[in-house]
Scaffold this motif. Structure first.
Motif, PDB file in Angstrom:
ATOM      1  N   SER A 148      -3.424  -8.787   6.203  1.00 60.19           N
ATOM      2  CA  SER A 148      -2.954 -10.088   6.672  1.00 60.19           C
ATOM      3  C   SER A 148      -1.489 -10.349   6.340  1.00 60.19           C
ATOM      4  N   VAL A 149      -0.935  -9.646   5.350  1.00 57.80           N
ATOM      5  CA  VAL A 149       0.492  -9.744   5.029  1.00 57.80           C
ATOM      6  C   VAL A 149       1.008  -8.319   4.863  1.00 57.80           C
ATOM      7  N   THR A 150       1.944  -7.922   5.729  1.00 63.43           N
ATOM      8  CA  THR A 150       2.447  -6.549   5.690  1.00 63.43           C
ATOM      9  C   THR A 150       3.969  -6.513   5.630  1.00 63.43           C
ATOM     10  N   VAL A 151       4.478  -5.403   5.132  1.00 62.97           N
ATOM     11  CA  VAL A 151       5.907  -5.092   5.129  1.00 62.97           C
ATOM     12  C   VAL A 151       6.022  -3.691   5.714  1.00 62.97           C
ATOM     13  N   ASN A 152       6.724  -3.575   6.839  1.00 64.56           N
ATOM     14  CA  ASN A 152       6.839  -2.291   7.540  1.00 64.56           C
ATOM     15  C   ASN A 152       5.467  -1.662   7.797  1.00 64.56           C
ATOM     16  N   GLY A 153       4.480  -2.493   8.116  1.00 64.23           N
ATOM     17  CA  GLY A 153       3.153  -2.002   8.440  1.00 64.23           C
ATOM     18  C   GLY A 153       2.259  -1.709   7.254  1.00 64.23           C
ATOM     19  N   GLN A 154       2.763  -1.864   6.032  1.00 65.94           N
ATOM     20  CA  GLN A 154       1.977  -1.598   4.831  1.00 65.94           C
ATOM     21  C   GLN A 154       1.514  -2.921   4.236  1.00 65.94           C
ATOM     22  N   GLY A 155       0.221  -3.027   3.933  1.00 62.01           N
ATOM     23  CA  GLY A 155      -0.334  -4.255   3.388  1.00 62.01           C
ATOM     24  C   GLY A 155       0.152  -4.547   1.977  1.00 62.01           C
ATOM     25  N   VAL A 156       0.395  -5.823   1.694  1.00 60.32           N
ATOM     26  CA  VAL A 156       0.788  -6.264   0.357  1.00 60.32           C
ATOM     27  C   VAL A 156      -0.386  -6.076  -0.596  1.00 60.32           C
ATOM     28  N   LEU A 157      -0.099  -5.620  -1.818  1.00 59.68           N
ATOM     29  CA  LEU A 157      -1.120  -5.408  -2.841  1.00 59.68           C
ATOM     30  C   LEU A 157      -1.241  -6.642  -3.723  1.00 59.68           C
ATOM     31  N   THR A 158      -2.462  -6.985  -4.075  1.00 56.15           N
ATOM     32  CA  THR A 158      -2.707  -8.157  -4.898  1.00 56.15           C
ATOM     33  C   THR A 158      -3.369  -7.776  -6.213  1.00 56.15           C
ATOM     34  N   SER A 159      -3.365  -8.721  -7.128  1.00 52.96           N
ATOM     35  CA  SER A 159      -3.999  -8.513  -8.430  1.00 52.96           C
ATOM     36  C   SER A 159      -5.444  -8.070  -8.233  1.00 52.96           C
ATOM     37  N   GLY A 160      -5.850  -7.070  -8.951  1.00 52.93           N
ATOM     38  CA  GLY A 160      -7.188  -6.501  -8.850  1.00 52.93           C
ATOM     39  C   GLY A 160      -7.214  -5.188  -8.099  1.00 52.93           C
ATOM     40  N   THR A 161      -6.202  -4.958  -7.260  1.00 53.39           N
ATOM     41  CA  THR A 161      -6.139  -3.702  -6.508  1.00 53.39           C
ATOM     42  C   THR A 161      -6.066  -2.515  -7.459  1.00 53.39           C
ATOM     43  N   GLU A 162      -5.407  -2.708  -8.598  1.00 54.40           N
ATOM     44  CA  GLU A 162      -5.173  -1.631  -9.556  1.00 54.40           C
ATOM     45  C   GLU A 162      -6.340  -1.414 -10.517  1.00 54.40           C
ATOM     46  N   ALA A 163      -7.271  -2.336 -10.609  1.00 52.04           N
ATOM     47  CA  ALA A 163      -8.358  -2.270 -11.589  1.00 52.04           C
ATOM     48  C   ALA A 163      -9.276  -1.079 -11.341  1.00 52.04           C
ATOM     49  N   GLU A 186       0.841  -1.194   0.000  1.00 46.44           N
ATOM     50  CA  GLU A 186       0.000   0.000   0.000  1.00 46.44           C
ATOM     51  C   GLU A 186       0.877   1.244   0.000  1.00 46.44           C
ATOM     52  N   GLY A 187       0.558   2.168  -0.911  1.00 51.98           N
ATOM     53  CA  GLY A 187       1.372   3.371  -1.076  1.00 51.98           C
ATOM     54  C   GLY A 187       2.309   3.276  -2.265  1.00 51.98           C
ATOM     55  N   ALA A 188       2.385   2.103  -2.904  1.00 54.13           N
ATOM     56  CA  ALA A 188       3.189   1.960  -4.120  1.00 54.13           C
ATOM     57  C   ALA A 188       2.621   2.904  -5.174  1.00 54.13           C
ATOM     58  N   ALA A 189       3.490   3.427  -6.029  1.00 54.35           N
ATOM     59  CA  ALA A 189       3.055   4.388  -7.044  1.00 54.35           C
ATOM     60  C   ALA A 189       3.121   3.779  -8.437  1.00 54.35           C
ATOM     61  N   ILE A 190       2.089   4.081  -9.235  1.00 60.41           N
ATOM     62  CA  ILE A 190       2.082   3.702 -10.644  1.00 60.41           C
ATOM     63  C   ILE A 190       1.828   4.956 -11.469  1.00 60.41           C
ATOM     64  N   SER A 191       2.252   4.921 -12.745  1.00 62.20           N
ATOM     65  CA  SER A 191       2.066   6.086 -13.606  1.00 62.20           C
ATOM     66  C   SER A 191       1.432   5.679 -14.923  1.00 62.20           C
ATOM     67  N   CYS A 192       0.752   6.634 -15.537  1.00 62.52           N
ATOM     68  CA  CYS A 192       0.131   6.440 -16.845  1.00 62.52           C
ATOM     69  C   CYS A 192       1.020   7.097 -17.907  1.00 62.52           C
ATOM     70  N   PRO A 193       0.732   6.873 -19.191  1.00 58.38           N
ATOM     71  CA  PRO A 193       1.596   7.431 -20.233  1.00 58.38           C
ATOM     72  C   PRO A 193       1.523   8.956 -20.393  1.00 58.38           C
ATOM     73  N   HIS A 194       0.606   9.611 -19.688  1.00 58.04           N
ATOM     74  CA  HIS A 194       0.459  11.066 -19.813  1.00 58.04           C
ATOM     75  C   HIS A 194       0.976  11.799 -18.582  1.00 58.04           C
ATOM     76  N   GLY A 195       1.784  11.125 -17.784  1.00 58.65           N
ATOM     77  CA  GLY A 195       2.382  11.764 -16.617  1.00 58.65           C
ATOM     78  C   GLY A 195       1.570  11.694 -15.350  1.00 58.65           C
ATOM     79  N   GLY A 196       0.398  11.076 -15.399  1.00 58.31           N
ATOM     80  CA  GLY A 196      -0.392  10.916 -14.183  1.00 58.31           C
ATOM     81  C   GLY A 196       0.270   9.902 -13.261  1.00 58.31           C
ATOM     82  N   GLN A 197       0.210  10.165 -11.974  1.00 61.23           N
ATOM     83  CA  GLN A 197       0.788   9.234 -11.004  1.00 61.23           C
ATOM     84  C   GLN A 197      -0.170   9.103  -9.835  1.00 61.23           C
ATOM     85  N   SER A 198      -0.380   7.838  -9.406  1.00 62.16           N
ATOM     86  CA  SER A 198      -1.265   7.558  -8.278  1.00 62.16           C
ATOM     87  C   SER A 198      -0.630   6.534  -7.355  1.00 62.16           C
TER      88      SER A 198
END
Length: 125
Positions: A27-42, A7-19
């Motif tokens: 249930s699975v965390t790294v440094n308190g941040q939950g692991v992201l799974t397929s579908g989170t980005e949809a 959670e908090g990972a950043a992705i970008s689109c081809p027009h410079g947008g970033q989210s």
């Protein structure tokens, strides 16, 4: 091996947008941040006019229709590339730093990519 997205990972689109991706698994965390799974980005909208940017927007997408109307990128509901084969959470494969997928916008189709996995500890295949 590529890094696992959290959670908090950043992705970008081809027009410079970033989210930043939200909704990691508690249930699975790294440094308190939950692991992201397929579908989170949809269905993620990379922000932009009109209206206020959606949660997670860092930089709004600048895509416009041929008539000049702003229409920011949205991630497609199709499964992305870059999914873990050995790490799943709740039956869904974890997203990796190599993930990418299709976007749609007023400027036509494009692709999104990971710009920051959100952590530097956990790797997976």
């Amino acid at each position: 091996m590529p890094l696992v997205l959290v959670e908090g990972a950043a992705i970008s689109c081809p027009h410079g947008g970033q989210s930043k991706l939200l909704g990691g698994s508690p249930s699975v965390t790294v440094n308190g941040q939950g692991v992201l799974t397929s579908g989170t980005e949809a269905g993620l909208v990379f922000g932009g006019a009109p209206g206020p940017p959606p949660p997670g927007t860092v930089t709004p997408c600048t895509a416009v229709t041929p008539s000049g109307t702003p229409q920011p990128c949205v991630t497609a509901p199709t499964p992305p590339t870059g999914l873990a084969t050995l790490l799943s959470v709740g039956g869904q494969p974890a997203l990796l730093a190599t993930a990418g997928g299709v976007t749609a916008s007023g400027a036509g189709p494009g692709t999104w990519q990971v710009t920051d996995p959100g952590q530097q500890i956990l790797e997976a295949e």
